[in-house]
Design a protein around this motif. Structure first.
Motif, PDB file in Angstrom:
ATOM      1  N   TRP A 185      21.685  46.302  39.477  1.00 45.75           N
ATOM      2  CA  TRP A 185      22.916  47.055  39.769  1.00 45.75           C
ATOM      3  C   TRP A 185      23.475  47.819  38.582  1.00 45.75           C
ATOM      4  CZ3 TRP A 185      24.096  41.524  41.327  1.00 45.75           C
ATOM      5  CH2 TRP A 185      23.609  41.241  42.614  1.00 45.75           C
ATOM      6  N   GLY A 186      22.795  47.744  37.434  1.00 53.67           N
ATOM      7  CA  GLY A 186      23.394  48.336  36.236  1.00 53.67           C
ATOM      8  C   GLY A 186      24.510  47.445  35.735  1.00 53.67           C
ATOM      9  N   GLY A 187      25.342  47.969  34.858  1.00 50.49           N
ATOM     10  CA  GLY A 187      26.405  47.150  34.275  1.00 50.49           C
ATOM     11  C   GLY A 187      25.861  46.300  33.144  1.00 50.49           C
ATOM     12  N   VAL A 188      26.624  45.294  32.744  1.00 51.37           N
ATOM     13  CA  VAL A 188      26.317  44.552  31.527  1.00 51.37           C
ATOM     14  C   VAL A 188      26.037  43.085  31.829  1.00 51.37           C
ATOM     15  CG1 VAL A 188      27.084  44.085  29.173  1.00 51.37           C
ATOM     16  CG2 VAL A 188      27.956  46.097  30.380  1.00 51.37           C
ATOM     17  N   ALA A 189      24.842  42.617  31.470  1.00 50.75           N
ATOM     18  CA  ALA A 189      24.508  41.198  31.623  1.00 50.75           C
ATOM     19  C   ALA A 189      25.332  40.376  30.644  1.00 50.75           C
ATOM     20  CB  ALA A 189      23.018  40.983  31.373  1.00 50.75           C
ATOM     21  N   GLY A 190      25.677  39.153  31.047  1.00 50.87           N
ATOM     22  CA  GLY A 190      26.415  38.266  30.149  1.00 50.87           C
ATOM     23  C   GLY A 190      27.916  38.533  30.127  1.00 50.87           C
ATOM     24  N   VAL A 191      28.357  39.487  30.940  1.00 40.97           N
ATOM     25  CA  VAL A 191      29.789  39.811  31.012  1.00 40.97           C
ATOM     26  C   VAL A 191      30.260  39.512  32.437  1.00 40.97           C
ATOM     27  CG1 VAL A 191      31.447  41.745  30.950  1.00 40.97           C
ATOM     28  CG2 VAL A 191      29.684  41.538  29.187  1.00 40.97           C
ATOM     29  N   ALA A 192      31.520  39.108  32.585  1.00 40.95           N
ATOM     30  CA  ALA A 192      32.075  38.795  33.907  1.00 40.95           C
ATOM     31  C   ALA A 192      31.995  40.016  34.835  1.00 40.95           C
ATOM     32  CB  ALA A 192      33.526  38.349  33.781  1.00 40.95           C
ATOM     33  N   TYR A 193      31.850  39.747  36.130  1.00 40.39           N
ATOM     34  CA  TYR A 193      31.859  40.836  37.105  1.00 40.39           C
ATOM     35  C   TYR A 193      33.183  41.589  37.032  1.00 40.39           C
ATOM     36  CZ  TYR A 193      27.787  38.476  38.972  1.00 40.39           C
ATOM     37  OH  TYR A 193      26.550  37.904  39.096  1.00 40.39           O
ATOM     38  N   ASP A 194      34.272  40.811  36.861  1.00 40.16           N
ATOM     39  CA  ASP A 194      35.586  41.440  36.728  1.00 40.16           C
ATOM     40  C   ASP A 194      36.316  40.802  35.545  1.00 40.16           C
ATOM     41  OD1 ASP A 194      38.057  42.529  36.851  1.00 40.16           O
ATOM     42  OD2 ASP A 194      38.447  42.024  38.948  1.00 40.16           O
ATOM     43  N   VAL A 195      36.290  41.492  34.407  1.00 37.34           N
ATOM     44  CA  VAL A 195      36.943  40.938  33.211  1.00 37.34           C
ATOM     45  C   VAL A 195      38.465  40.910  33.381  1.00 37.34           C
ATOM     46  CG1 VAL A 195      35.143  41.524  31.540  1.00 37.34           C
ATOM     47  CG2 VAL A 195      36.906  43.218  32.095  1.00 37.34           C
ATOM     48  N   CYS A 196      38.983  41.616  34.358  1.00 37.59           N
ATOM     49  CA  CYS A 196      40.437  41.631  34.582  1.00 37.59           C
ATOM     50  C   CYS A 196      40.852  40.757  35.766  1.00 37.59           C
ATOM     51  CB  CYS A 196      40.931  43.058  34.771  1.00 37.59           C
ATOM     52  SG  CYS A 196      40.916  43.973  33.218  1.00 37.59           S
ATOM     53  N   TYR A 197      39.942  39.880  36.188  1.00 40.90           N
ATOM     54  CA  TYR A 197      40.236  38.983  37.308  1.00 40.90           C
ATOM     55  C   TYR A 197      41.524  38.196  37.061  1.00 40.90           C
ATOM     56  CZ  TYR A 197      39.561  35.029  40.490  1.00 40.90           C
ATOM     57  OH  TYR A 197      39.723  34.065  41.448  1.00 40.90           O
ATOM     58  N   HIS A 198      42.487  38.347  37.961  1.00 35.74           N
ATOM     59  CA  HIS A 198      43.769  37.620  37.897  1.00 35.74           C
ATOM     60  C   HIS A 198      44.574  37.929  36.628  1.00 35.74           C
ATOM     61  CE1 HIS A 198      42.847  34.420  41.194  1.00 35.74           C
ATOM     62  NE2 HIS A 198      42.826  35.654  41.633  1.00 35.74           N
ATOM     63  N   LEU A 199      44.366  39.111  36.067  1.00 32.30           N
ATOM     64  CA  LEU A 199      45.087  39.493  34.855  1.00 32.30           C
ATOM     65  C   LEU A 199      45.861  40.796  35.077  1.00 32.30           C
ATOM     66  CD1 LEU A 199      42.339  38.787  32.149  1.00 32.30           C
ATOM     67  CD2 LEU A 199      44.293  37.334  32.787  1.00 32.30           C
ATOM     68  N   ALA A 200      46.744  41.076  34.125  1.00 33.74           N
ATOM     69  CA  ALA A 200      47.586  42.277  34.215  1.00 33.74           C
ATOM     70  C   ALA A 200      46.757  43.563  34.171  1.00 33.74           C
ATOM     71  CB  ALA A 200      48.600  42.270  33.078  1.00 33.74           C
ATOM     72  N   CYS A 201      45.524  43.492  33.656  1.00 38.19           N
ATOM     73  CA  CYS A 201      44.714  44.715  33.531  1.00 38.19           C
ATOM     74  C   CYS A 201      43.939  45.051  34.805  1.00 38.19           C
ATOM     75  CB  CYS A 201      43.774  44.613  32.337  1.00 38.19           C
ATOM     76  SG  CYS A 201      42.653  43.196  32.398  1.00 38.19           S
ATOM     77  N   ASP A 202      44.220  44.349  35.925  1.00 38.21           N
ATOM     78  CA  ASP A 202      43.564  44.715  37.195  1.00 38.21           C
ATOM     79  C   ASP A 202      44.291  45.921  37.806  1.00 38.21           C
ATOM     80  OD1 ASP A 202      42.027  44.847  39.444  1.00 38.21           O
ATOM     81  OD2 ASP A 202      42.711  42.950  40.318  1.00 38.21           O
ATOM     82  N   VAL A 203      44.116  47.073  37.139  1.00 37.72           N
ATOM     83  CA  VAL A 203      44.803  48.318  37.500  1.00 37.72           C
ATOM     84  C   VAL A 203      43.783  49.306  38.081  1.00 37.72           C
ATOM     85  CG1 VAL A 203      46.641  48.005  35.800  1.00 37.72           C
ATOM     86  CG2 VAL A 203      44.526  49.161  35.130  1.00 37.72           C
ATOM     87  N   VAL A 204      44.174  50.556  38.294  1.00 45.60           N
ATOM     88  CA  VAL A 204      43.277  51.539  38.924  1.00 45.60           C
ATOM     89  C   VAL A 204      41.986  51.698  38.117  1.00 45.60           C
ATOM     90  CG1 VAL A 204      43.037  53.931  39.675  1.00 45.60           C
ATOM     91  CG2 VAL A 204      45.226  52.747  39.972  1.00 45.60           C
ATOM     92  N   GLU A 205      42.117  51.704  36.783  1.00 47.35           N
ATOM     93  CA  GLU A 205      40.936  51.898  35.920  1.00 47.35           C
ATOM     94  C   GLU A 205      39.966  50.721  36.002  1.00 47.35           C
ATOM     95  OE1 GLU A 205      44.114  52.384  34.970  1.00 47.35           O
ATOM     96  OE2 GLU A 205      43.940  54.571  35.110  1.00 47.35           O
ATOM     97  N   ASN A 206      40.424  49.614  36.548  1.00 45.93           N
ATOM     98  CA  ASN A 206      39.537  48.444  36.680  1.00 45.93           C
ATOM     99  C   ASN A 206      38.588  48.586  37.868  1.00 45.93           C
ATOM    100  OD1 ASN A 206      38.746  45.782  35.811  1.00 45.93           O
ATOM    101  ND2 ASN A 206      39.805  44.950  37.609  1.00 45.93           N
ATOM    102  N   LEU A 207      38.840  49.565  38.734  1.00 43.84           N
ATOM    103  CA  LEU A 207      38.041  49.701  39.965  1.00 43.84           C
ATOM    104  C   LEU A 207      36.740  50.437  39.695  1.00 43.84           C
ATOM    105  CD1 LEU A 207      41.050  50.820  42.187  1.00 43.84           C
ATOM    106  CD2 LEU A 207      39.801  48.655  42.461  1.00 43.84           C
ATOM    107  N   ASN A 208      35.645  49.894  40.172  1.00 40.33           N
ATOM    108  CA  ASN A 208      34.372  50.610  40.160  1.00 40.33           C
ATOM    109  C   ASN A 208      34.335  51.451  41.430  1.00 40.33           C
ATOM    110  OD1 ASN A 208      31.690  51.396  40.555  1.00 40.33           O
ATOM    111  ND2 ASN A 208      30.930  49.645  39.368  1.00 40.33           N
ATOM    112  N   VAL A 209      34.645  52.727  41.301  1.00 40.79           N
ATOM    113  CA  VAL A 209      34.894  53.561  42.479  1.00 40.79           C
ATOM    114  C   VAL A 209      33.612  53.832  43.269  1.00 40.79           C
ATOM    115  CG1 VAL A 209      35.864  55.744  43.293  1.00 40.79           C
ATOM    116  CG2 VAL A 209      36.938  54.550  41.388  1.00 40.79           C
TER     117      VAL A 209
END
Ligand SMILES: *[C@@H]1O[C@H](CO)[C@@H](O)[C@H](O)[C@H]1NC(C)=O
Ligand SMILES: *[C@@H]1O[C@H](CO)[C@@H](O)[C@H](O)[C@H]1NC(C)=O
Ligand SMILES: [Zn+2]
Length: 504
Positions: free
Chosen positions: A423-447
């Motif tokens: 799927w591309g993206g980065v191995a070893g990194v969370a699927y959503d680094v902003c999960y349940h955090l204040a940074c789950d904003v528009v820029e957090n969306l994989n459009v």
């Protein structure tokens, strides 16, 4: 020059269809809409509209300190927005299913020897400012006998895991502890959680701070060396009853004895605006509902926006508990969309047949799984498997035997090397680094992923709106009790559960 309407229609090639539709509607009735075409519905879904909703959702969160937690102004504005757009189509019967639940927010601090340690607040914890030595609890603190005499007048130090956080804290209170520190069962910082219930029969709650596994282990090592570790925990919290609603929109056309139900949760965690969790699913089904309004369906489609999911599937459980046996039979299947635009996405399909996770859904769930696998196959997209593990609103439906399925793109779990290859993206990194955090904003969306999954929703909804062939419709046995109400907090809660186990 006057051009006749018929000529215009003929020129644009619409005459035959228009006459068809008009006659199908019968004399004196409005012309029937065309029957939904899956490919056409899918093609009508686009990122421009999705992103328009996303900016609205973010604006709503600003009404209440950057959150859309259930019952907040930002959440209420979300529900009104969904209702207003659906009302404008005239294609839905809309109902607000009201219920009340205790909302709570808490922040905490921890100081040891004048040094400050990072903590997370735990909802339903009492407020307080307590200084006392730490006393280590045996095992996981899931039995009253795990709490030694020594915790009396001290702060109980207990590991997360196996049973509900609230149970550990109630046992600590019953043993005379003046506070509790829970440390994560992995080295990482904890995700903010709640005690799972406003109070418990096992004992009184005492102020709680939630710390990383690394710091917890360091305190235990120091105590093991014979040191006294004196901690100061400060908790500010509040609890209040809030009235809130599930929003239920059912197509005016279609057979309501074969309901196709698609759901997503409308609320976010208190810590952030929840654009991916679960703005992405909420907006995905909203956009599909808005486009579906132009069409007629054979099987009625019901879209539901659940409230208070983040406090423990409260809205979906309320809904399913209040379904009569007769109404439960009418639900042909349930589709769940919770987090479908994670920034470091995987494409996960719920494992209906259980071959990947050993937890099959009710009979018929494998048919839903196959529909999604075939859809992504046809777009040359590999799929992983999501487990029916109790961390979203499918669970009450699964518990009462309704065939279920859905999509998700990952939460705090870590993308594997194979996943990154697929799927591309980065191995070893969370699927959503902003999960349940204040940074789950528009820029957090994989459009890109969001648009693809929303098209998949359109495809599935339209397909089932035409036919539920393969989905068993035998009489379901009566329900005695919902399994979900018996699940442990860790099993059922989105909030404290870090989803690492949710995907294979
Ligand atoms: C708003 O949220 C921030 C960050 O979570 C918090 O520090 C602050 O106290 C909150 N303010 C109110 C009025 O709730
Ligand atoms: C909490 O207690 C500590 C230590 O007893 C004290 O220094 C601090 O001012 C107190 N904080 C609040 C907010 O009461
Ligand atoms: Zn969610």
């Amino acid at each position: 020059m006057k051009v006749s309407l018929a000529a215009l229609l003929a020129v644009s090639g619409l005459l035959a269809n228009a006459q068809d539709a008009a006659s199908a509607g019968g004399p004196g009735r409005p012309p029937l809409k065309p029957l939904v075409v899956p490919k056409a519905l899918e093609d009508s879904i686009n990122r421009r509209n999705l992103l328009k909703h996303a900016h609205q959702f973010l604006d709503f969160s600003k009404l209440s300190n950057n959150t859309r937690a259930f019952g907040s102004k930002g959440h209420q504005a979300t529900l009104q927005y969904i209702k207003r757009l659906l009302d404008q189509t005239g294609a839905y019967d809309i109902e607000f299913e009201k219920f009340t639940y205790a909302y709570s927010e808490a922040t905490s601090q921890l100081y040891v020897d004048g040094e400050s340690y990072p903590t997370k607040g735990v909802g339903y914890s009492p407020s307080g400012n307590i200084t006392a030595p730490l006393a280590v609890v045996n095992n996981l603190g899931c039995e009253a006998s795990d709490f030694p005499e020594a915790v009396k007048g001290q702060i109980a130090l207990v590991q997360r895991g196996t049973c509900q956080l609230g149970l550990k804290v109630a046992f600590a209170g019953a043993a005379g502890a003046v506070g509790t520190i829970i440390y994560n069962n992995i080295d990482a910082e904890p995700i903010s959680g709640t005690l799972g219930a406003p109070n418990r029969p096992e004992g009184p709650y005492v102020p709680v701070a939630y710390i990383s596994g690394l710091n917890g282990k360091a305190f235990i090592a120091s105590i093991a060396e014979g040191n006294e570790v004196v901690a100061n925990i400060r908790v500010q919290s509040f609890v209040e009853d809030r009235e809130t609603s599930n929003v239920i929109a059912t197509t005016k056309t279609g057979d309501r004895n074969n309901l196709i139900v698609a759901g997503a949760h409308s609320d976010s965690v208190p810590a952030g605006p929840g654009l991916n969790d679960d703005g992405s699913g909420s907006m995905g089904i909203l956009e599909v509902a808005l486009r579906l309004a132009r069409y007629r369906v054979k099987n009625a489609v019901r879209f539901i926006w659940w409230s208070a999911e983040e406090f423990g599937l409260i809205g979906s459980e309320y809904h399913v508990e209040h379904l009569s046996d007769e109404d439960r039979q009418k639900v042909a299947l349930y589709l769940n969309f919770d987090m479908i635009a994670s920034p470091n996405s995987g494409y996960f399909v719920f494992d209906g047949d259980g071959d990947a996770t050993d937890i099959p859904g009710p009979p018929g769930s494998e048919v839903i799984e196959q529909l999604y696998r075939a859809y992504f196959d046809s777009h040359n997209i590999r799929t992983g498997s999501a487990v029916f593990g109790g961390s979203s609103d499918y669970q009450p439906f699964v518990d009462v035997g309704i065939p279920s399925g859905g999509l998700m793109t990952g939460a705090s779990g870590t993308k594997t090397a194979e996943g990154a290859e697929w799927w591309g993206g980065v191995a070893g990194v969370a699927y959503d680094v902003c999960y349940h955090l204040a940074c789950d904003v528009v820029e957090n969306l994989n459009v890109d992923v969001w648009e693809r999954n929303s098209k998949a929703i359109a495809h599935s909804v339209a397909s089932y709106a035409l036919s539920i062939e393969g989905i068993p419709r035998e009489q379901r046995p009566p329900v005695r009790s919902l399994r979900v109400s018996k699940l442990s907090y860790e099993e059922r809660l989105h909030l404290s559960c870090d989803h690492d186990d949710d995907i294979i």
